[in-house]
Design an enzyme around this catalytic site. Structure first.
Site, PDB file in Angstrom:
ATOM      1  N   TYR A  50       0.243  -0.952   0.448  1.00 38.63           N
ATOM      2  CA  TYR A  50       0.227   0.261   0.121  1.00 38.63           C
ATOM      3  C   TYR A  50       0.706   1.209  -0.008  1.00 38.63           C
ATOM      4  CZ  TYR A  50      -4.752  -2.781   0.401  1.00 38.63           C
ATOM      5  OH  TYR A  50      -5.455  -3.153  -0.335  1.00 38.63           O
TER       6      TYR A  50
ATOM      7  N   GLU B 270      -8.217  -7.960   3.932  1.00 41.97           N
ATOM      8  CA  GLU B 270      -7.751  -8.562   3.294  1.00 41.97           C
ATOM      9  C   GLU B 270      -7.069  -9.659   4.294  1.00 41.97           C
ATOM     10  OE1 GLU B 270      -5.284  -6.575   0.860  1.00 41.97           O
ATOM     11  OE2 GLU B 270      -7.159  -5.932  -0.526  1.00 41.97           O
TER      12      GLU B 270
END
Length: 151
Positions: free
Chosen positions: A97, A139
């Protein structure tokens, strides 16, 4: 729990939606150019979808939908779930990310120039990390569920 977005960031992100409709594909195309400098990230993506422009278009549409609904996040639940599932399929991890943020935010400035003020980029940075946190948490649950199922 994910920290809520500030009212100021919500207003700025929502106000940028029309600009993203117009320039979103250019921004996501530029973001992928920046992101794919890292070969370990590039291999995670379907390069045919990159070459055809499909992936930049899909991401641009998702960003526009996020901007338009940043004040109505339940409307994005289905899209967030599909994105989290796809991320798990392609082995996206929390450490990816920051790399996307480092590609996306400068891509906004590359495409929009001076219109991408520090205020706009800060609001989008906050919004990006808000959504990233939601995705990372979902996730993690999907990865755990897959381990339990595999055991």
């Amino acid at each position: 729990m994910t920290k809520p977005l500030s009212p100021e960031s919500i207003a700025i992100v929502k106000a940028t939606a029309p600009v993203l409709v117009q320039h979103g594909v250019a921004i996501t195309t530029r973001m992928y150019e920046r992101l794919f400098v890292d070969a370990s990230i590039k291999h995670m993506f379907d390069q045919a979808a990159q070459a055809s422009g499909e992936q930049p278009r899909r991401l641009a549409a998702a960003i526009v939908a996020f901007a338009q609904n940043v004040d109505n996040l339940p409307a994005l639940a289905g899209a967030v779930e599909r994105m989290a599932e796809r991320h798990v399929e392609t082995a996206v991890k929390p450490e990816h990310y920051p790399k996307v943020a480092e590609a996306l935010l400068p891509a906004i400035r590359d495409v929009l120039g001076e219109a991408a003020t520090d205020e706009v980029l800060n609001a989008w940075g906050e919004a990006y990390w808000f959504l990233a946190d939601v995705l990372i948490r979902r996730e993690a649950q999907l990865y755990t569920d897959a381990e339990v199922t595999a055991a």
